[in-house]
Design a protein around this motif. Sequence first.
Motif, PDB file in Angstrom:
ATOM      1  N   ILE A 219      -1.078  -6.750  37.883  1.00  0.00           N
ATOM      2  CA  ILE A 219      -1.485  -6.964  39.268  1.00  0.00           C
ATOM      3  C   ILE A 219      -2.649  -7.945  39.254  1.00  0.00           C
ATOM      4  O   ILE A 219      -3.605  -7.782  38.491  1.00  0.00           O
ATOM      5  CB  ILE A 219      -1.895  -5.642  39.934  1.00  0.00           C
ATOM      6  CG1 ILE A 219      -0.678  -4.710  39.987  1.00  0.00           C
ATOM      7  CG2 ILE A 219      -2.433  -5.888  41.340  1.00  0.00           C
ATOM      8  CD1 ILE A 219      -0.990  -3.327  40.482  1.00  0.00           C
ATOM      9  N   ARG A 220      -2.535  -8.976  40.082  1.00  0.00           N
ATOM     10  CA  ARG A 220      -3.569  -9.997  40.132  1.00  0.00           C
ATOM     11  C   ARG A 220      -4.056 -10.195  41.561  1.00  0.00           C
ATOM     12  O   ARG A 220      -3.271 -10.093  42.501  1.00  0.00           O
ATOM     13  CB  ARG A 220      -3.056 -11.331  39.570  1.00  0.00           C
ATOM     14  CG  ARG A 220      -2.697 -11.279  38.097  1.00  0.00           C
ATOM     15  CD  ARG A 220      -2.446 -12.667  37.522  1.00  0.00           C
ATOM     16  NE  ARG A 220      -1.237 -13.277  38.044  1.00  0.00           N
ATOM     17  CZ  ARG A 220      -0.871 -14.534  37.792  1.00  0.00           C
ATOM     18  NH1 ARG A 220      -1.638 -15.310  37.044  1.00  0.00           N
ATOM     19  NH2 ARG A 220       0.257 -15.012  38.284  1.00  0.00           N
ATOM     20  N   PHE A 221      -5.349 -10.484  41.697  1.00  0.00           N
ATOM     21  CA  PHE A 221      -5.936 -10.844  42.983  1.00  0.00           C
ATOM     22  C   PHE A 221      -6.244 -12.342  42.961  1.00  0.00           C
ATOM     23  O   PHE A 221      -6.684 -12.867  41.947  1.00  0.00           O
ATOM     24  CB  PHE A 221      -7.262 -10.110  43.234  1.00  0.00           C
ATOM     25  CG  PHE A 221      -7.141  -8.619  43.414  1.00  0.00           C
ATOM     26  CD1 PHE A 221      -5.911  -8.013  43.580  1.00  0.00           C
ATOM     27  CD2 PHE A 221      -8.285  -7.821  43.421  1.00  0.00           C
ATOM     28  CE1 PHE A 221      -5.804  -6.639  43.741  1.00  0.00           C
ATOM     29  CE2 PHE A 221      -8.203  -6.461  43.586  1.00  0.00           C
ATOM     30  CZ  PHE A 221      -6.965  -5.864  43.747  1.00  0.00           C
ATOM     31  N   ARG A 222      -6.007 -13.006  44.091  1.00  0.00           N
ATOM     32  CA  ARG A 222      -6.500 -14.380  44.238  1.00  0.00           C
ATOM     33  C   ARG A 222      -7.804 -14.313  45.013  1.00  0.00           C
ATOM     34  O   ARG A 222      -7.823 -14.033  46.218  1.00  0.00           O
ATOM     35  CB  ARG A 222      -5.486 -15.263  44.966  1.00  0.00           C
ATOM     36  CG  ARG A 222      -5.937 -16.739  45.013  1.00  0.00           C
ATOM     37  CD  ARG A 222      -4.921 -17.635  45.704  1.00  0.00           C
ATOM     38  NE  ARG A 222      -3.679 -17.755  44.983  1.00  0.00           N
ATOM     39  CZ  ARG A 222      -3.468 -18.563  43.951  1.00  0.00           C
ATOM     40  NH1 ARG A 222      -4.474 -19.310  43.497  1.00  0.00           N
ATOM     41  NH2 ARG A 222      -2.294 -18.611  43.361  1.00  0.00           N
ATOM     42  N   THR A 223      -8.882 -14.565  44.315  1.00  0.00           N
ATOM     43  CA  THR A 223     -10.214 -14.520  44.910  1.00  0.00           C
ATOM     44  C   THR A 223     -10.860 -15.890  44.767  1.00  0.00           C
ATOM     45  O   THR A 223     -10.894 -16.443  43.665  1.00  0.00           O
ATOM     46  CB  THR A 223     -11.087 -13.455  44.227  1.00  0.00           C
ATOM     47  OG1 THR A 223     -10.383 -12.201  44.221  1.00  0.00           O
ATOM     48  CG2 THR A 223     -12.405 -13.285  44.971  1.00  0.00           C
ATOM     49  N   ASP A 224     -11.350 -16.433  45.866  1.00  0.00           N
ATOM     50  CA  ASP A 224     -11.945 -17.772  45.877  1.00  0.00           C
ATOM     51  C   ASP A 224     -10.981 -18.803  45.294  1.00  0.00           C
ATOM     52  O   ASP A 224     -11.390 -19.726  44.580  1.00  0.00           O
ATOM     53  CB  ASP A 224     -13.263 -17.785  45.095  1.00  0.00           C
ATOM     54  CG  ASP A 224     -14.315 -16.882  45.725  1.00  0.00           C
ATOM     55  OD1 ASP A 224     -14.206 -16.635  46.929  1.00  0.00           O
ATOM     56  OD2 ASP A 224     -15.216 -16.434  44.998  1.00  0.00           O
ATOM     57  N   GLY A 225      -9.688 -18.610  45.552  1.00  0.00           N
ATOM     58  CA  GLY A 225      -8.683 -19.575  45.118  1.00  0.00           C
ATOM     59  C   GLY A 225      -8.207 -19.410  43.692  1.00  0.00           C
ATOM     60  O   GLY A 225      -7.298 -20.120  43.258  1.00  0.00           O
ATOM     61  N   ILE A 226      -8.779 -18.475  42.927  1.00  0.00           N
ATOM     62  CA  ILE A 226      -8.440 -18.303  41.520  1.00  0.00           C
ATOM     63  C   ILE A 226      -7.774 -16.950  41.312  1.00  0.00           C
ATOM     64  O   ILE A 226      -8.272 -15.917  41.779  1.00  0.00           O
ATOM     65  CB  ILE A 226      -9.698 -18.395  40.629  1.00  0.00           C
ATOM     66  CG1 ILE A 226     -10.425 -19.716  40.883  1.00  0.00           C
ATOM     67  CG2 ILE A 226      -9.333 -18.238  39.156  1.00  0.00           C
ATOM     68  CD1 ILE A 226      -9.634 -20.943  40.502  1.00  0.00           C
ATOM     69  N   LEU A 227      -6.638 -16.934  40.603  1.00  0.00           N
ATOM     70  CA  LEU A 227      -5.955 -15.682  40.287  1.00  0.00           C
ATOM     71  C   LEU A 227      -6.596 -15.028  39.072  1.00  0.00           C
ATOM     72  O   LEU A 227      -6.861 -15.693  38.065  1.00  0.00           O
ATOM     73  CB  LEU A 227      -4.471 -15.933  40.004  1.00  0.00           C
ATOM     74  CG  LEU A 227      -3.540 -16.036  41.214  1.00  0.00           C
ATOM     75  CD1 LEU A 227      -2.154 -16.491  40.763  1.00  0.00           C
ATOM     76  CD2 LEU A 227      -3.445 -14.696  41.937  1.00  0.00           C
ATOM     77  N   ARG A 228      -6.833 -13.720  39.135  1.00  0.00           N
ATOM     78  CA  ARG A 228      -7.336 -12.987  37.975  1.00  0.00           C
ATOM     79  C   ARG A 228      -6.660 -11.626  37.917  1.00  0.00           C
ATOM     80  O   ARG A 228      -6.392 -10.990  38.936  1.00  0.00           O
ATOM     81  CB  ARG A 228      -8.857 -12.826  38.028  1.00  0.00           C
ATOM     82  CG  ARG A 228      -9.367 -12.054  39.220  1.00  0.00           C
ATOM     83  CD  ARG A 228     -10.885 -11.960  39.232  1.00  0.00           C
ATOM     84  NE  ARG A 228     -11.360 -11.223  40.388  1.00  0.00           N
ATOM     85  CZ  ARG A 228     -11.487  -9.894  40.433  1.00  0.00           C
ATOM     86  NH1 ARG A 228     -11.187  -9.169  39.359  1.00  0.00           N
ATOM     87  NH2 ARG A 228     -11.931  -9.296  41.527  1.00  0.00           N
ATOM     88  N   GLU A 229      -6.365 -11.181  36.709  1.00  0.00           N
ATOM     89  CA  GLU A 229      -5.701  -9.895  36.517  1.00  0.00           C
ATOM     90  C   GLU A 229      -6.701  -8.768  36.719  1.00  0.00           C
ATOM     91  O   GLU A 229      -7.812  -8.799  36.195  1.00  0.00           O
ATOM     92  CB  GLU A 229      -5.104  -9.816  35.117  1.00  0.00           C
ATOM     93  CG  GLU A 229      -4.311  -8.545  34.871  1.00  0.00           C
ATOM     94  CD  GLU A 229      -3.555  -8.560  33.549  1.00  0.00           C
ATOM     95  OE1 GLU A 229      -3.255  -7.481  33.019  1.00  0.00           O
ATOM     96  OE2 GLU A 229      -3.284  -9.669  33.037  1.00  0.00           O
TER      97      GLU A 229
END
Length: 572
Positions: A219-229
């Motif tokens: 599961i990844r979130f896109r925060t400030d335009g960047i995807l992170r797991e």
Amino acid sequence: MAANPQHSPLSGLARALVQAGRLKEVEAESLLAQAAANRTSLIEQMVSANKATFLDLARFAAEKFGYPLLDLSAFDDAQIQKSAIDRKLIASHRVVPLHKRGNRLAIAIADPTNLRALDEIRFQTGLAVDPVIVEENKLGPLVAKLSETVEESLKSFSGEDINLEFTDEQTQERADEAASALEVDDAPVVRFIQKMLLDAINDGASDIHFEPYEKNYRIRFRTDGILREVAAPPLVIKDKIASRIKVISRLNIAEKRVPQDGRMRLVLSKSRSIDFRVSTLPTMYGEKIVLRILDPASASLGIDALGYEPEQKALLLDAIHRPYGMILVTGPTGSGKTVSLYTCLNILNKAGVNIATAEDPAEIPLPGINQVNVDDKAGLTFPVALKAFLRQDPDIIMVGEIRDIETAEIAIKAAQTGHIVLSTLHTNDAPGTLTRLMNMGIPTFNLASSILLITAQRLVRRLCTCKKPLDTPVETLLNAGFLESDLDGTWTLYGPGECERCKSSGYKGRVGLYEVMPVTEAIQRIVMANGTEHDVAAQARQEGVNDLRRSGLLKVKQGLTSLDEILGSTNA
């Protein structure tokens, strides 16, 4: 063969250490007694007593007993044969099944003299067992991860129980039915999804990605335009996660062969609710689901929060308050076009004004504005909606996107007959928008007479408060687009730092870059003469319009973002 450790205080690894002169017999007996009292292993007790390190003991065991040594941190967890050994056996004997080849099973173990463990694995699996020596401190966390149940695994992500409410009774009933239809073991799945939604909202994420793969689920979130797991739950729950989300989004739970789009709204408090736009996509290993978070608060931030320079803001406000004409907002997906349009609509939304929007879909509900979701399958297309709007006595019309010549022609006709029309296009910059419309087949005289202003935009990451000054060569700054007059020593170039607030990324939040180009009489003449995009751009620069790169460099001078962000988001 070494004796069973339970039958002799100096059997197995302890005896080997004494024989090698690494421990005295009295020391070994004392360490074994302490390990038994502390319910830990001899290896952990020796490290705790500063008698050795985990790596030192792993090397000793591998050399002494002739087994290979493996660094678990370099091993791909996805390759682990989780189903080869019972979960209880993994936990009780602290072993991990690494890989299976033919009738042989490689087992990661810190103490190869634990013959009871090896015998039980042979008996349970019917396979020949090949021990592989690993460090105890790297083995422990992996054993804990593999031995926990799905419920325990999800509980570690979810923490305490959470309860989110759905806004309408029908959706709530469907969600309750889904929850009751799930097995007892699936209750943690419901809490886990709720926790992911809340975490994403609290992180300021724009999207949540639920992604199944052959051997793992992430599961990844896109925060400030960047995807992170952010999480890697057990693969076995992928279908349950998909079913739960599809039910509360009013999607067909049985249809897994084609993409589906849905929507749900969660109530966080009496004064705040969050919408999620849901998209499912069949992949090789299951349904990937992406949730776009649509926070109404983002549309009411106000124009000052978006990052327009004072002169750009003045040009935009002047255009939207004109009696008629078209304002276009351009940029790639995810560049903040919708928020910009909604901000303009909020400014224009007065009691004496009739505003109608056609969107695909309407992302954020705006009280006092008539919002229409286009539905191509039902025949409610952008052109159909626009034609209906013109019979509804509108003052202001917003078109979610101009995709074809028919939509463009009706929008331009509306702009020429006493209406303000706002819309978006997917182009790289403001001058390119006019060329794009001409290529679509719109007559140049219609473009020149109807379009008031074009705004191109991008979103770049904003530097966190932990930003630090950088010493950058003058040549680098000039090559980036700074003028010699800019390098007057009155400002400082900053780069990303590290702190807990930004999770050591150096960035927190985003800021907009804008190219605000009024369609002046000079530009109208260029359009009427079938001028090129370069001709329009040159005239705009002559009139003082900052392109995206120049706008970005101003943000760098203000210390809002880094030069790397601007170079990566704009063309020179």
